[in-house]
Scaffold this motif. Structure first.
Motif, short mmCIF file in Angstrom:
data_model
loop_
_atom_site.label_atom_id
_atom_site.label_comp_id
_atom_site.label_asym_id
_atom_site.label_seq_id
_atom_site.Cartn_x
_atom_site.Cartn_y
_atom_site.Cartn_z
N PRO A 1 -14.62 4.89 -96.83
CA PRO A 1 -15.45 5.83 -96.05
C PRO A 1 -16.56 5.14 -95.27
O PRO A 1 -17.04 5.68 -94.28
CB PRO A 1 -16.03 6.76 -97.13
CG PRO A 1 -16.03 5.94 -98.38
CD PRO A 1 -14.81 5.07 -98.28
N ASP A 2 -16.95 3.95 -95.69
CA ASP A 2 -18.08 3.25 -95.06
C ASP A 2 -17.64 2.07 -94.20
O ASP A 2 -18.44 1.19 -93.89
CB ASP A 2 -19.06 2.78 -96.15
CG ASP A 2 -18.36 1.99 -97.25
OD1 ASP A 2 -17.10 1.98 -97.28
OD2 ASP A 2 -19.06 1.38 -98.08
N ASN B 1 -11.45 -8.16 -101.97
CA ASN B 1 -11.73 -8.38 -100.55
C ASN B 1 -12.57 -7.24 -99.97
O ASN B 1 -13.48 -7.48 -99.17
CB ASN B 1 -10.41 -8.51 -99.77
CG ASN B 1 -9.92 -9.95 -99.70
OD1 ASN B 1 -10.39 -10.72 -98.88
ND2 ASN B 1 -9.00 -10.31 -100.58
N ILE B 2 -12.27 -6.02 -100.39
CA ILE B 2 -13.04 -4.88 -99.89
C ILE B 2 -14.47 -4.94 -100.41
O ILE B 2 -15.44 -4.72 -99.66
CB ILE B 2 -12.32 -3.57 -100.28
CG1 ILE B 2 -10.99 -3.49 -99.52
CG2 ILE B 2 -13.20 -2.36 -99.99
CD1 ILE B 2 -10.08 -2.40 -99.99
N THR C 1 -23.89 -3.19 -98.06
CA THR C 1 -23.74 -1.73 -98.04
C THR C 1 -23.53 -1.17 -99.44
O THR C 1 -23.44 0.04 -99.62
CB THR C 1 -22.58 -1.31 -97.11
OG1 THR C 1 -21.42 -2.06 -97.45
CG2 THR C 1 -22.95 -1.58 -95.67
N ALA C 2 -23.40 -2.05 -100.43
CA ALA C 2 -23.45 -1.63 -101.84
C ALA C 2 -24.28 -2.69 -102.56
O ALA C 2 -24.09 -3.88 -102.34
CB ALA C 2 -22.05 -1.54 -102.44
N LYS C 3 -25.23 -2.23 -103.38
CA LYS C 3 -26.18 -3.17 -103.99
C LYS C 3 -25.69 -3.78 -105.29
O LYS C 3 -26.26 -4.75 -105.77
CB LYS C 3 -27.52 -2.44 -104.25
CG LYS C 3 -28.22 -1.99 -102.99
CD LYS C 3 -28.63 -3.18 -102.12
CE LYS C 3 -29.26 -2.70 -100.81
NZ LYS C 3 -29.28 -3.77 -99.78
N SER C 4 -24.65 -3.16 -105.90
CA SER C 4 -24.20 -3.65 -107.20
C SER C 4 -22.68 -3.61 -107.28
O SER C 4 -22.02 -2.89 -106.52
CB SER C 4 -24.78 -2.80 -108.32
OG SER C 4 -24.18 -1.52 -108.30
N LYS D 1 -11.81 4.28 -106.40
CA LYS D 1 -11.46 5.69 -106.18
C LYS D 1 -10.54 5.82 -104.95
O LYS D 1 -9.53 6.51 -104.98
CB LYS D 1 -12.73 6.51 -105.98
CG LYS D 1 -12.47 8.01 -105.92
CD LYS D 1 -13.75 8.80 -105.77
CE LYS D 1 -13.42 10.28 -105.53
NZ LYS D 1 -14.61 11.04 -105.13
N THR D 2 -10.89 5.12 -103.87
CA THR D 2 -10.12 5.26 -102.63
C THR D 2 -8.73 4.63 -102.75
O THR D 2 -7.78 5.07 -102.10
CB THR D 2 -10.87 4.62 -101.45
OG1 THR D 2 -11.25 3.29 -101.81
CG2 THR D 2 -12.11 5.42 -101.10
#
Lengths: 322, 322
Positions: B4-5, B289-290, B299-302, B312-313
């Motif tokens: 989604p991001d 890789n993602i 865009t994700a801190k952890s 989930k995706t």
């Protein structure tokens, strides 16, 4: 037939197949269980007599029946007072002692029954007992990559899979090594892979004292029935080892020696040795069976004495492959 | 495309093969190196522009070129100020950090370049970092039984052999694990076998403190991207695992999870854990890789944050296979 101190009195077959016919063509007296004699007559394969007839004529029987059958025949061997050599497919309690020439020849002297451990166990014991001559072994952790089937077994797989065998760890191979070396801390894991030629083991040995790589290579080099292969010369897989045995003109391309890859021998943290070895499942236990006959008959007093006869007559070598 | 991001701006192909045509059919913008554009025109495969055109439009490139090619493209990515994710076929010095989400996500935050380690190394790191949450690891000794080829690679072998690869021990896989966990005492040995489906590892971990089997199983169960398979239910080989993924309807029968055989997990001498695990070489590094894209873009801190989105995706699960 190649041993100067033994006489092959006969072989027992249950089916009149091409193997039975081959034995007859070589002049080997053929016998069969009483209830199978008719099948041989029907196929016109000449038989000298029954299994019981043969047992009346011999000192020792080498039981090469499928796993578990040896235990069923054992009472018959005892009835005829014949000493018996069983194979690794039998449970350890089938015989008075489980056996590897290098590790415990003397324990088998004069016994009524001896069990020659399986091909994988024989391979492990050869290198472990070689290494234990230069250092006390604290523990062994080994992975066994098993061939799926022997070349002629067309009904076995897998064709395309890696199969944990057994999935439960540690595998029974460690227990089998302990039937010969009960003091050893050993754990093993095994997988089956789609190949027919040889098994491969990765062995990690932790020692009580420091050794150098040279010490280890030298110990392996000096041990009977261990060959050291240099992958850099092209002996880089089980297929290459078999090709070499074919080039040597060996019958059935047998490799009764344990083959250790020279390149693989490494010492970690001074007290840990790691190496890779290949086991020819079809032939590695042949010399041990011959030695076991001498042990139970007490016709050789030491491992060295029997190995020198067996290895010379069968063309079994040791040291680096040139 | 499923994140989604993120936006898939385009893919680069060097040949107008069926894979390129498939991308076009899915509406994915296709690009090619300048000197390859003509080949695409000849085959009437529509291209949006050159590799350089694409680099002018993106924040991150995931370099999935054959091993060693990534290092050659690196200066181009730098010229365009594009962050780069390299694969395990590159040497470790290609990127600022070697990467596994579970082990060192935070180290990759905001970097210009990250190297996602190979499939075997990713598999080892998943279970090692899971286990290290319950006990400090003293050392790892692992055997890697490698698949010979991916299913579509018709020119690779062996067909019938076990190949030490490399024959010299320890193998490079241990060094690759240390690019992520430099403190770890690890040694590995690898053999190649004739199968295409998955790799299998036998891992022995020695710990600084005592653990129970239940502790270990629980740690594996609770770790994202680790599945526990029960051989007694029929998941007894790599072929069974792939069959299960096919039954699940997974695209390409991908298994991005590390699969650990539940039956195989055993604790020896209180401080030693042994287990067997299977690695789907084609898909295990896809989620990493993602995650690496999110790490370099911050865009994700952890690790937990990125894994919850990625898993989930992509339908990636964990825990016991029912």
């Amino acid at each position: 037939m190649k041993q100067p101190d033994m006489e092959l009195v006969g072989v027992v077959k249950t089916k009149p197949d091409y193997v039975a016919r081959y034995a007859v063509s070589r002049g080997i007296p053929l016998y069969a269980p009483s209830d199978r004699l008719e099948a041989f007559q029907e196929k016109r394969v000449p038989v000298e007599g029954s299994l019981e007839d043969l047992l009346g004529k011999v000192d020792v029987v080498v039981d090469a029946t499928p796993g578990g059958m040896g235990a069923k025949y054992k009472p018959l061997y005892e009835k005829y007072g014949v000493k018996a050599i069983f194979q690794g497919g039998e449970k350890a309690d089938v015989a008075e002692v489980s056996f590897n020439t290098l590790c415990n020849y003397e324990e088998a002297l004069g016994r009524r029954s001896v069990r020659v451990v399986s091909c994988n166990t024989t391979g492990l014991l050869r290198s472990i007992c070689s290494l234990s001559r230069i250092a006390r072994i604290r523990r062994i952790r080994a992975t066994i990559v098993r061939r799926a089937a022997d070349p002629k077994e067309v009904k076995r797989g897998p064709v395309n899979a890696i199969v944990p065998n057994p999935a439960r760890l540690p595998s029974h191979h460690a227990l089998d090594v302990k039937t010969v070396l009960p003091w050893l801390d050993i754990a093993t894991a095994a997988v089956v892979v789609p190949t027919t030629l040889m098994h491969v083991h990765v062995v990690v040995a932790e020692l009580e004292q420091q050794v150098s790589r040279e010490d280890v290579v030298s110990a392996f080099e000096q041990t009977p029935r261990i060959l050291l292969a240099d992958a850099d010369t092209g002996l880089a897989s089980t297929a290459d080892l078999v090709e070499y045995a074919r080039d040597l003109g060996r019958k059935r391309y047998d490799i009764p020696e344990l083959v250790i890859w020279l390149d693989s021998v490494a010492v970690l943290n001074d007290k840990e040795v790691i190496w890779m070895q290949a086991v020819h499942q079809e032939s590695i236990v042949v010399p041990e069976n011959i030695d076991a006959i001498r042990a139970v008959m007490e016709t050789a007093k030491s491992a060295e004495e029997t190995m020198s006869i067996t290895d010379k007559t069968l063309g079994i070598t040791h040291g680096r492959i040139p």
